[in-house]
Design an enzyme around this catalytic site. Structure first.
Site: not given
Lengths: 142, 319
Positions: A95-97, A99, B161
């Site tokens: 998970a990145d920020s 996410d 994204r």
């Protein structure tokens, strides 16, 4: 009522330094979700393993943990057979920020709660999220 | 990556490492230090890595703690990404030491806010360059930015994204009122989507440059926007014609935080990339152009480096 969360205590002596290494890898306030390595611990027992901890508190119901796992899996597009448990850390799940904030918003929507930024910062594992959710849900209904 | 663990315990098979000796990977070509207003960016595309023995070489560069961290990642893809990230940081920094420091020899520490930085040893006859760095990764790219003695933050996001939540919901929750208002002016959903992502990378880059963490610099407390051209900023410097990216505190609108300069661009046709760097006041620019300079390399450490600064790989630069 105190209870022990997580699985049985293993005897693998992973040094505490291993936990710190988690932080070195990538930096952003949310990418390596929390810098706090200290865990809540029993007065008489200290765990050093990075991935397990004991917690003296009311722990979330398994259904809550499961629901959190489902939301996390969906957000991170993990396959059904990817193991996600209460102990899973968001950072090790990739998970990145962005996410992480999406997961928080997904949890708010699913449980009808509102999570403050300071509380969101302290969530590093699925279990943390589930415990916080139940705390907020209980507070809401009391 | 349990196969790597097993290999650590087995005698080396020379046929699997036939292309280069394990003990000494090809030396990294030395790189010239960044100049005062420059950010150097080195990026790696994980999918370009086809040679599994390279992963073994990269693993050898890491500290034991870093290796454990890599192996804790959930699944091979994430492990490979974590490994490449550490290998990229180490090899990138090593390039700037004129062959004196190997990638393996670097040590890292956290500043008092928790931001990773190099922990330099003391040497008798040589002062290591005061490099500062920051990394960012997605599943399809890892980027490392380097400056000489200036705080830097970098963030990359895939152009494609998609967010699970509605853009305006996310913006209302996490962005400043000015930024929300800007996103609302964009009627086209795709345009709104991409502007959201670009603004996100800029805000992330700023927070990472400051190095105080998300809680030390809440997204809601600052606005990043374009400032019109030909306006005088607080320092009294005249701007060049192009609009520039500026940051201001929500509580103090109109007072631009001049200390920070930005660049926003597209990398490799696949990623929006934002860089935030502290302005170098020790070396004032001659002439009008004091905007952030970029030098960009695509790399596969020990295999190939390509300077892509003036190519199509670096596009649509806004500063």
């Amino acid at each position: 009522m105190a209870s022990i969360s997580g699985t049985a205590i293993g005897t693998s002596a992973r040094p505490l330094l291993a936990a710190r290494a988690q932080v070195v890898k990538g930096f952003s306030g949310l990418k390596s979700v929390s810098f706090s390595i200290q865990r809540k611990s029993f007065p008489s027992v200290r765990l050093q393993a990075a991935s397990r901890r004991l917690q003296v508190s009311c722990v979330a119901k398994p259904e809550t943990v499961q629901k959190v796992c489902d939301i996390v899996k969906k957000q991170l597009a993990l396959s059904d057979d990817t193991p996600v448990t209460g102990e899973s850390k968001f950072s090790t799940l990739g998970a990145d920020s962005l996410d992480t904030v999406e997961i928080v918003m997904g949890l708010e929507e699913a449980f009808g709660i509102s999570v403050e930024e300071e509380s969101a910062q302290s969530i590093t594992t699925v279990q943390d999220a589930a415990d916080l959710i139940e705390k907020l849900v209980d507070a809401k209904s009391s | 990556m349990s196969w790597l663990l097993r290999r650590n315990m087995l005698p080396l098979h020379s046929n699997s490492l036939a292309r280069r000796p394990f003990a000494s990977p090809l030396p990294l070509p030395p790189a010239s230090l960044p100049s005062p207003r420059e950010t150097h960016i080195w990026y790696v595309v994980p999918d370009e890595l086809k040679d599994a023995s390279l992963l073994y070489q990269y693993m050898e560069l890491l500290s034991p703690c870093e290796r454990q961290s890599v192996l804790r990642m959930n699944g091979e893809r994430l492990q490979k990404g974590a490994l490449l990230a550490r290998a990229l940081v180490r090899t990138t920094l090593a390039r700037y030491t004129d062959g004196r420091l190997s990638p393996k020899s670097f040590k890292f520490q956290k500043n008092r806010f928790g931001k990773p930085e190099v922990e330099w040893d003391k040497y008798d006859l040589w002062a290591p360059p005061p490099l500062q760095f920051n990394i960012s990764h997605t599943s399809t790219m890892i980027a490392c930015g380097v400056t000489l003695d200036l705080p830097i933050g970098i963030d990359i996001e895939e152009k494609q994204r998609k967010t699970s939540n509605n853009i305006l919901s996310l913006a209302h929750r996490y962005f400043s009122p000015v930024e929300v208002a800007y996103l609302k002016t964009l009627a086209d959903p795709e345009c709104r989507q991409s502007e959201f992502i670009r603004l996100w990378t800029l805000k992330e880059a700023y927070v990472k440059a400051l190095g105080r963490g998300f809680s030390g610099t809440p997204f809601k407390d600052f606005t990043i926007r374009l400032e019109a051209s030909n306006s005088k900023q607080v320092t009294g410097e005249l701007k060049s014609d192009a609009p520039s990216i500026v940051v201001e505190a929500v509580d103090d609108p109109g007072i631009l935080m001049n200390r920070w300069q930005f660049a926003l661009f597209e990398l490799n046709n696949s990623h929006y990339t934002a860089v935030c760097m502290e302005r170098d006041v020790k070396n004032p620019a001659d002439g009008e152009n004091n905007s952030l300079k970029l030098e960009v390399w695509r790399t596969l450490p020990f295999v190939e480096d390509e300077c892509v600064t003036e190519t199509d790989a670096v596009k649509n630069i806004i500063r």
